[in-house]
Motif scaffolding. Structure first.
Motif, PDB file in Angstrom:
ATOM      1  N   GLY A 186      -2.767  17.680 -11.473  1.00  0.00           N
ATOM      2  CA  GLY A 186      -2.003  18.255 -10.371  1.00  0.00           C
ATOM      3  C   GLY A 186      -2.124  17.448  -9.091  1.00  0.00           C
ATOM      4  O   GLY A 186      -1.454  17.727  -8.110  1.00  0.00           O
ATOM      5  N   GLU A 187      -2.996  16.452  -9.082  1.00  0.00           N
ATOM      6  CA  GLU A 187      -3.177  15.559  -7.931  1.00  0.00           C
ATOM      7  C   GLU A 187      -2.417  14.265  -8.188  1.00  0.00           C
ATOM      8  O   GLU A 187      -2.068  13.954  -9.324  1.00  0.00           O
ATOM      9  N   THR A 188      -2.197  13.514  -7.113  1.00  0.00           N
ATOM     10  CA  THR A 188      -1.587  12.202  -7.300  1.00  0.00           C
ATOM     11  C   THR A 188      -2.557  11.327  -8.075  1.00  0.00           C
ATOM     12  O   THR A 188      -3.774  11.491  -7.995  1.00  0.00           O
ATOM     13  N   GLY A 189      -2.003  10.387  -8.826  1.00  0.00           N
ATOM     14  CA  GLY A 189      -2.843   9.498  -9.618  1.00  0.00           C
ATOM     15  C   GLY A 189      -3.741   8.630  -8.763  1.00  0.00           C
ATOM     16  O   GLY A 189      -4.878   8.351  -9.122  1.00  0.00           O
ATOM     17  N   LEU A 190      -3.231   8.188  -7.636  1.00  0.00           N
ATOM     18  CA  LEU A 190      -4.005   7.355  -6.709  1.00  0.00           C
ATOM     19  C   LEU A 190      -4.441   8.185  -5.512  1.00  0.00           C
ATOM     20  O   LEU A 190      -3.699   9.065  -5.062  1.00  0.00           O
ATOM     21  N   PRO A 191      -5.614   7.883  -4.963  1.00  0.00           N
ATOM     22  CA  PRO A 191      -5.975   8.548  -3.707  1.00  0.00           C
ATOM     23  C   PRO A 191      -5.006   8.103  -2.614  1.00  0.00           C
ATOM     24  O   PRO A 191      -4.476   6.981  -2.662  1.00  0.00           O
ATOM     25  N   PRO A 192      -4.717   8.965  -1.656  1.00  0.00           N
ATOM     26  CA  PRO A 192      -3.719   8.642  -0.628  1.00  0.00           C
ATOM     27  C   PRO A 192      -3.944   7.298   0.070  1.00  0.00           C
ATOM     28  O   PRO A 192      -2.980   6.557   0.299  1.00  0.00           O
ATOM     29  N   ALA A 193      -5.180   6.954   0.381  1.00  0.00           N
ATOM     30  CA  ALA A 193      -5.430   5.691   1.089  1.00  0.00           C
ATOM     31  C   ALA A 193      -4.971   4.494   0.270  1.00  0.00           C
ATOM     32  O   ALA A 193      -4.367   3.559   0.808  1.00  0.00           O
ATOM     33  N   LEU A 194      -5.214   4.508  -1.030  1.00  0.00           N
ATOM     34  CA  LEU A 194      -4.778   3.394  -1.871  1.00  0.00           C
ATOM     35  C   LEU A 194      -3.275   3.446  -2.123  1.00  0.00           C
ATOM     36  O   LEU A 194      -2.622   2.409  -2.230  1.00  0.00           O
ATOM     37  N   GLY A 195      -2.725   4.646  -2.222  1.00  0.00           N
ATOM     38  CA  GLY A 195      -1.275   4.774  -2.362  1.00  0.00           C
ATOM     39  C   GLY A 195      -0.541   4.220  -1.150  1.00  0.00           C
ATOM     40  O   GLY A 195       0.443   3.487  -1.281  1.00  0.00           O
ATOM     41  N   TRP A 196      -1.044   4.547   0.041  1.00  0.00           N
ATOM     42  CA  TRP A 196      -0.417   4.028   1.268  1.00  0.00           C
ATOM     43  C   TRP A 196      -0.617   2.521   1.393  1.00  0.00           C
ATOM     44  O   TRP A 196       0.261   1.816   1.898  1.00  0.00           O
ATOM     45  N   ALA A 197      -1.760   2.020   0.945  1.00  0.00           N
ATOM     46  CA  ALA A 197      -1.990   0.565   0.981  1.00  0.00           C
ATOM     47  C   ALA A 197      -0.938  -0.153   0.142  1.00  0.00           C
ATOM     48  O   ALA A 197      -0.484  -1.240   0.506  1.00  0.00           O
ATOM     49  N   GLY A 198      -0.533   0.466  -0.958  1.00  0.00           N
ATOM     50  CA  GLY A 198       0.517  -0.117  -1.785  1.00  0.00           C
ATOM     51  C   GLY A 198       1.894  -0.073  -1.146  1.00  0.00           C
ATOM     52  O   GLY A 198       2.791  -0.821  -1.538  1.00  0.00           O
TER      53      GLY A 198
END
Length: 143
Positions: free
Chosen positions: A110-122
């Motif tokens: 139910g959570e995103t696969g990546l933590p938000p900090a790494l998702g935003w880095a992408g």
């Protein structure tokens, strides 16, 4: 064209840095491992480590493909190829789609696969892509 090329080389650098950030995280902050552990508290350490390794592999391949795309399209722009502007635009759309997928896709926890900090880095390299597209389409058609 120099501004667009600068944005493209910045995008290349940001893509490389975003990919390296994954490995820095693995050896320092463990955001990805902690995120997986929080989503799947029953996973043993070996399964969390395996998931982290899988993410690193997939995201490294994506980062490498992104770097190749930045480099190839920058060369095309520099050489004045007629197809450069559409190619940069397509790469921007693809890169942004991949970035948004990493940022927003939820897994079975139910959570995103990546933590938000790494998702935003992408997503950060996409800013350079948007600038490159805007600068290229603002200019007279390449010959």
């Amino acid at each position: 064209m120099p501004g667009a090329l600068g944005a493209m080389y910045a995008g290349l650098a940001l893509t490389v840095l975003a990919t390296i950030a994954l490995y820095v995280d693995r050896s320092t902050t463990h955001l990805l491992a902690d995120h997986i552990r929080a989503g799947y508290p029953t996973y043993p350490r070996t399964r969390v480590d395996s998931a982290v390794t899988t993410y690193l592999t997939v995201l490294s391949v994506i980062g490498a493909l992104g770097a190749v795309a930045w480099f190839a399209t920058a060369r095309a722009v520099k050489a004045g190829k007629r197809w450069a502007r559409p190619a940069v635009t397509v790469m921007f759309v693809l890169g942004t789609s991949v970035g948004l997928t990493g940022l927003l896709t939820k897994d079975t926890s139910g959570e995103t696969g990546l933590p938000p900090a790494l998702g935003w880095a992408g997503m950060i390299p996409c800013l350079a892509g948007a600038a490159a597209v805007a600068l290229l389409w603002r200019r007279p058609r390449l010959t």
